[in-house]
Design an enzyme around this catalytic site. Structure first.
Site, short mmCIF file in Angstrom:
data_model
loop_
_atom_site.label_atom_id
_atom_site.label_comp_id
_atom_site.label_asym_id
_atom_site.label_seq_id
_atom_site.Cartn_x
_atom_site.Cartn_y
_atom_site.Cartn_z
N ASN A 146 9.06 9.23 3.88
CA ASN A 146 7.79 9.91 3.62
C ASN A 146 7.10 10.26 4.93
OD1 ASN A 146 4.89 8.57 3.98
ND2 ASN A 146 6.36 6.89 3.74
N MET A 199 3.62 11.37 4.48
CA MET A 199 2.45 11.74 3.70
C MET A 199 1.23 12.01 4.57
SD MET A 199 3.81 11.70 0.71
CE MET A 199 2.48 11.78 -0.48
N SER A 221 -3.43 3.78 1.94
CA SER A 221 -4.51 3.68 2.92
C SER A 221 -5.65 4.66 2.61
CB SER A 221 -4.01 3.96 4.32
OG SER A 221 -3.10 2.95 4.75
N ASN A 275 6.01 -1.96 8.06
CA ASN A 275 5.81 -0.71 7.34
C ASN A 275 7.15 0.03 7.34
OD1 ASN A 275 4.67 1.75 6.31
ND2 ASN A 275 2.73 1.28 7.30
N THR A 276 7.10 1.35 7.18
CA THR A 276 8.33 2.14 7.27
C THR A 276 8.80 2.21 8.72
OG1 THR A 276 7.06 4.18 7.54
CG2 THR A 276 7.67 3.55 5.29
N ASN A 336 3.02 8.41 10.54
CA ASN A 336 2.77 9.78 10.12
C ASN A 336 1.42 10.35 10.53
OD1 ASN A 336 5.31 9.89 8.76
ND2 ASN A 336 4.42 8.66 7.12
N THR A 337 0.63 9.57 11.27
CA THR A 337 -0.60 10.06 11.88
C THR A 337 -0.41 9.98 13.39
OG1 THR A 337 -1.99 9.33 10.04
CG2 THR A 337 -3.08 9.70 12.15
N ALA A 378 0.83 -1.20 0.00
CA ALA A 378 0.00 0.00 0.00
C ALA A 378 0.87 1.25 0.00
CB ALA A 378 -0.92 0.00 1.22
N GLY A 425 12.90 1.28 1.82
CA GLY A 425 13.95 1.03 0.85
C GLY A 425 15.04 0.13 1.41
N SER A 447 1.38 3.12 10.43
CA SER A 447 1.96 4.34 9.87
C SER A 447 2.48 5.24 10.98
CB SER A 447 0.91 5.10 9.06
OG SER A 447 1.41 6.38 8.69
N PHE A 485 -1.58 9.78 5.27
CA PHE A 485 -2.85 9.23 4.78
C PHE A 485 -3.58 10.23 3.88
CE2 PHE A 485 -3.83 5.98 8.45
CZ PHE A 485 -2.80 5.18 7.99
N ASN A 515 -4.49 -1.02 8.83
CA ASN A 515 -3.16 -0.41 8.95
C ASN A 515 -3.07 0.42 10.24
OD1 ASN A 515 -0.68 0.75 8.59
ND2 ASN A 515 -1.28 2.04 6.88
N LEU A 519 1.54 3.32 -2.85
CA LEU A 519 1.83 3.84 -4.18
C LEU A 519 0.55 4.35 -4.84
CD1 LEU A 519 4.19 2.23 -6.82
CD2 LEU A 519 2.15 3.49 -7.46
N LYS A 578 -1.55 -4.97 9.46
CA LYS A 578 -0.21 -4.46 9.13
C LYS A 578 0.38 -3.74 10.33
CE LYS A 578 2.30 -1.96 5.53
NZ LYS A 578 2.21 -1.46 4.14
#
Length: 329
Positions: free
Chosen positions: A110, A112, A85, A239-240, A174-175, A61, A261, A172, A114, A169, A63, A210
């Protein structure tokens, strides 16, 4: 070869702009009225929760958050594509810039947040797609939600009729506060609500969970126990990462957000082994993180992963990576 020629030009673009252009190009190339989609290679097919995946290489998820290029991505050879997501309401995500290439490290950072157009808009695209492979839909909670458990339950209920599997998910970074949902008893409440929501569909859609690679051993044990208790069908690890190795060379390495990566591979391998040991065969584990070659994919599968997923490697290796991996497998 074409991607190798174009990559220097692509890398002159802002990372998020290049991402958007890639998604649009895939959407145009394989839209509902487009040419026939290339056959998805049947290589080492695997069945999870009754769903047959034609091959064990899936798209993670992130991309294609909004399901704009499902057919185009499946045309690259992926046995499964996971969109999202997706959140109940559209949201813009975090301020830009929020996506960074770490070229020297073959990595991406990233934050981002969500960003997506909401579940309802994505479902319309899903219904229009031809979908020659397996489609997963990844759901999350809105950043400003007063009840995140309710967001997940609503998301599962809405997408269940349209997905081959649904991913919850909670991984993440980032939230703010989202990863707190990986801990019990909050996770038990979330999984119970999500499991009940999937029964609103006309079939029991498989639920995957996840989780982050930054969980410690006790955290992973708690996640696995909660997943088994709730009847979750598979675990995606992970995840990341918010961690940073001192071997990173890029000046962008300290940008806030999740790192993915090649540098994630070592941690991802270790967390896969830990999860497999704790799970002890009770549910399948899908490996994600730092998979950028056939050798790395094979190593994760040989270690016991049911499948692998990748995403960031496409930035550096190009869209032909999927079929190269499958050819070697």
């Amino acid at each position: 070869m074409l991607y190798d020629l174009l990559k220097p030009l692509i890398f002159t673009l802002d990372a998020e702009r290049a991402h958007r252009l890639a998604v649009r190009a895939l959407a145009l190339a394989q839209g509902p009225a487009g040419p026939p989609i290339r056959d998805i290679p049947r290589v080492r097919p695997v069945t999870i929760a009754g769903v047959e995946f034609p091959n064990p290489v899936g798209l993670a998820a992130g991309l294609d958050k909004d399901g704009e290029a499902i057919d185009g991505l499946m045309g690259l050879g992926f046995g499964s594509v996971e969109i999202g997501s997706l959140t109940p309401r559209p949201q813009a995500g975090n301020p830009k810039p929020r996506l960074f290439r770490l070229v020297e490290d073959r990595a991406v950072v990233n934050r981002m947040g969500f960003n997506n157009g909401g579940i309802d808009a994505a479902i319309e695209r899903v219904q229009a797609a031809r979908r020659p492979g397996v489609l997963g839909i990844n759901v999350g909670a809105n950043k400003d939600s007063d009840d995140r458990v309710a967001d997940y339950a609503l998301g599962v209920a809405k997408v269940a009729p349209h997905a081959d599997y649904v991913t919850i998910n909670v991984s993440s970074p980032n939230t703010p506060g989202l990863r707190d949902l990986q801990s019990r008893p909050a996770l038990d409440e979330l999984l119970a609500a999500s499991s009940a929501a999937r029964m609103l569909a006309d079939r029991r859609v498989p639920l995957f969970l996840k989780v982050a690679p930054d969980l410690d051993r006790a955290g992973m044990e708690g996640v696995v126990a909660a997943a088994i208790d709730a009847g979750i069908d598979a675990l995606i690890v992970g995840n990341t990462t918010i961690s940073r190795s001192d071997t990173l060379r890029s000046p962008l390495a300290e940008e806030a957000g999740g790192l993915s990566g090649r540098p994630l591979a070592v941690l991802a391998r270790a967390k896969l082994a830990e999860a497999l040991e704790i799970v002890d065969g009770a549910l399948p584990v899908i490996a994600v993180g730092g998979i950028d070659s056939a050798d790395e994919a094979r190593a994760r599968l040989d270690a016991g992963a049911a499948m692998v997923q990748l995403y960031s490697a496409l930035v550096f290796e190009g869209p032909g990576l999927v079929r190269r991996i499958l050819k070697r497998l």
